[in-house]
Design a protein around this motif. Structure first.
Motif, PDB file in Angstrom:
ATOM      1  N   GLY A   1      -4.344   8.124   5.849  1.00  0.00           N
ATOM      2  CA  GLY A   1      -3.478   7.095   5.068  1.00  0.00           C
ATOM      3  C   GLY A   1      -3.478   5.843   5.935  1.00  0.00           C
ATOM      4  N   ASP A   2      -3.290   6.090   7.188  1.00  0.00           N
ATOM      5  CA  ASP A   2      -3.274   5.043   8.072  1.00  0.00           C
ATOM      6  C   ASP A   2      -4.527   4.439   8.092  1.00  0.00           C
ATOM      7  OD1 ASP A   2      -0.495   5.222   8.433  1.00  0.00           O
ATOM      8  OD2 ASP A   2      -0.790   6.268  10.115  1.00  0.00           O
ATOM      9  N   ALA A   3      -5.654   4.842   8.355  1.00  0.00           N
ATOM     10  CA  ALA A   3      -7.102   4.661   8.292  1.00  0.00           C
ATOM     11  C   ALA A   3      -7.311   3.771   7.300  1.00  0.00           C
ATOM     12  CB  ALA A   3      -7.905   5.717   8.702  1.00  0.00           C
ATOM     13  N   PHE A   4      -6.760   4.452   5.938  1.00  0.00           N
ATOM     14  CA  PHE A   4      -7.178   3.608   4.858  1.00  0.00           C
ATOM     15  C   PHE A   4      -6.768   1.979   4.740  1.00  0.00           C
ATOM     16  CE2 PHE A   4      -5.962   2.052   0.597  1.00  0.00           C
ATOM     17  CZ  PHE A   4      -7.152   1.963   0.134  1.00  0.00           C
ATOM     18  N   THR A   5      -5.270   2.376   5.249  1.00  0.00           N
ATOM     19  CA  THR A   5      -4.552   0.852   5.012  1.00  0.00           C
ATOM     20  C   THR A   5      -5.358   0.045   6.141  1.00  0.00           C
ATOM     21  OG1 THR A   5      -2.588   2.102   4.415  1.00  0.00           O
ATOM     22  CG2 THR A   5      -2.402  -0.173   5.496  1.00  0.00           C
ATOM     23  N   ALA A   6      -5.720   0.574   7.258  1.00  0.00           N
ATOM     24  CA  ALA A   6      -6.362  -0.338   8.351  1.00  0.00           C
ATOM     25  C   ALA A   6      -7.653  -0.960   7.699  1.00  0.00           C
ATOM     26  CB  ALA A   6      -6.403   0.322   9.519  1.00  0.00           C
TER      27      ALA A   6
ATOM     28  N   LEU B   1     -13.954   4.275   3.447  1.00  0.00           N
ATOM     29  CA  LEU B   1     -14.726   4.336   4.570  1.00  0.00           C
ATOM     30  C   LEU B   1     -14.032   4.955   5.648  1.00  0.00           C
ATOM     31  CD1 LEU B   1     -17.573   1.797   4.449  1.00  0.00           C
ATOM     32  CD2 LEU B   1     -17.875   4.176   4.249  1.00  0.00           C
ATOM     33  N   MET B   2     -12.959   4.231   5.937  1.00  0.00           N
ATOM     34  CA  MET B   2     -11.909   4.481   7.058  1.00  0.00           C
ATOM     35  C   MET B   2     -11.368   5.841   6.850  1.00  0.00           C
ATOM     36  SD  MET B   2     -12.357   2.323   9.437  1.00  0.00           S
ATOM     37  CE  MET B   2     -10.759   1.956  10.583  1.00  0.00           C
TER      38      MET B   2
ATOM     39  N   VAL C   1       0.803  -1.147  -0.194  1.00  0.00           N
ATOM     40  CA  VAL C   1      -0.112  -0.046  -0.100  1.00  0.00           C
ATOM     41  C   VAL C   1       0.792   1.247   0.006  1.00  0.00           C
ATOM     42  CG1 VAL C   1      -1.730   1.293   1.149  1.00  0.00           C
ATOM     43  CG2 VAL C   1      -1.775  -1.304   1.241  1.00  0.00           C
ATOM     44  N   ALA C   2       0.633   2.098  -0.971  1.00  0.00           N
ATOM     45  CA  ALA C   2       1.330   3.540  -1.083  1.00  0.00           C
ATOM     46  C   ALA C   2       0.580   4.600  -1.318  1.00  0.00           C
ATOM     47  CB  ALA C   2       2.704   3.057  -1.910  1.00  0.00           C
ATOM     48  N   SER C   3       1.124   5.826  -1.170  1.00  0.00           N
ATOM     49  CA  SER C   3       0.638   7.011  -1.958  1.00  0.00           C
ATOM     50  C   SER C   3       0.963   7.053  -3.204  1.00  0.00           C
ATOM     51  CB  SER C   3       0.740   7.988  -1.009  1.00  0.00           C
ATOM     52  OG  SER C   3       2.075   8.424  -0.998  1.00  0.00           O
TER      53      SER C   3
ATOM     54  N   ARG D   1     -12.724  -4.635  -0.224  1.00  0.00           N
ATOM     55  CA  ARG D   1     -11.558  -3.945   0.563  1.00  0.00           C
ATOM     56  C   ARG D   1     -11.106  -2.683   0.191  1.00  0.00           C
ATOM     57  NH1 ARG D   1      -8.998  -9.231  -1.228  1.00  0.00           N
ATOM     58  NH2 ARG D   1      -7.498  -8.177  -2.303  1.00  0.00           N
ATOM     59  N   LEU D   2     -11.147  -2.050  -1.071  1.00  0.00           N
ATOM     60  CA  LEU D   2     -10.985  -0.810  -1.313  1.00  0.00           C
ATOM     61  C   LEU D   2     -12.253   0.194  -0.692  1.00  0.00           C
ATOM     62  CD1 LEU D   2      -9.766  -0.874  -5.142  1.00  0.00           C
ATOM     63  CD2 LEU D   2      -8.584   0.012  -3.405  1.00  0.00           C
ATOM     64  N   HIS D   3     -13.187  -0.216  -0.678  1.00  0.00           N
ATOM     65  CA  HIS D   3     -14.505   0.563  -0.331  1.00  0.00           C
ATOM     66  C   HIS D   3     -14.272   0.932   1.286  1.00  0.00           C
ATOM     67  CE1 HIS D   3     -18.330   2.508  -0.031  1.00  0.00           C
ATOM     68  NE2 HIS D   3     -18.813   1.322   1.100  1.00  0.00           N
ATOM     69  N   ARG D   4     -13.944  -0.511   1.910  1.00  0.00           N
ATOM     70  CA  ARG D   4     -13.701  -0.386   3.515  1.00  0.00           C
ATOM     71  C   ARG D   4     -12.528   0.699   3.592  1.00  0.00           C
ATOM     72  NH1 ARG D   4     -13.224  -5.408   7.443  1.00  0.00           N
ATOM     73  NH2 ARG D   4     -15.398  -5.685   6.583  1.00  0.00           N
TER      74      ARG D   4
END
Length: 133
Positions: free
Chosen positions: A73-78, A99-100, A2-4, A93-96
């Motif tokens: 970014g951390d929330a997205f990854t989690a 959401l985060m 996972v990366a920006s 997974r992308l949607h979750r």
């Protein structure tokens, strides 16, 4: 992985990747060729996408009022990884993850506004921009 968008060029084997402004698909293809199975790219307000051997998948970001971007970014990854551990499909997974990230940016602090499992669907059922619980 996972990366920006910005972090992808750091992972390239080409020393001039950041100077050449290589496109995300080219950088993702290089990583896939090197054995990475999923290249997840966080795009902020533009959503997120993942590249695999099967192709590219994209989801748009949820429109919320951004208060503080710290921790998004951390929330997205989690969210993405929790979806993976729950056996969710790629798009779910992308949607979750989105959401985060949306919960994270709509409140102050880096984790304080994150939902528990029961609250995950709140943004799907609320008016645009609302995170009322």
């Amino acid at each position: 992985m996972v990366a920006s968008e910005d972090e992808l060029s750091l992972l390239s084997s080409r020393s001039d990747a950041s100077e050449q402004n290589l496109e995300i698909p080219a950088l993702a293809a290089e990583l896939l060729d090197r054995g990475v199975e999923e290249v997840v790219v966080k795009l902020g307000a533009a959503g997120a996408e993942v590249y695999t051997a099967a192709g590219r998948f994209h989801v748009t970001a949820l429109p919320v009022h951004s208060v503080d971007t710290v921790g998004a970014g951390d929330a997205f990854t989690a969210g993405y990884l929790s979806g993976l551990l729950d056996g969710e499909a790629l798009e779910a997974r992308l949607h979750r993850g989105n959401l985060m990230g949306a919960f994270a940016v709509s409140t102050k602090g880096d984790w304080e506004g994150l939902p528990n499992r029961e609250e995950l669907g709140l943004l799907d059922s609320q008016e645009v921009g609302s995170t009322q619980r």
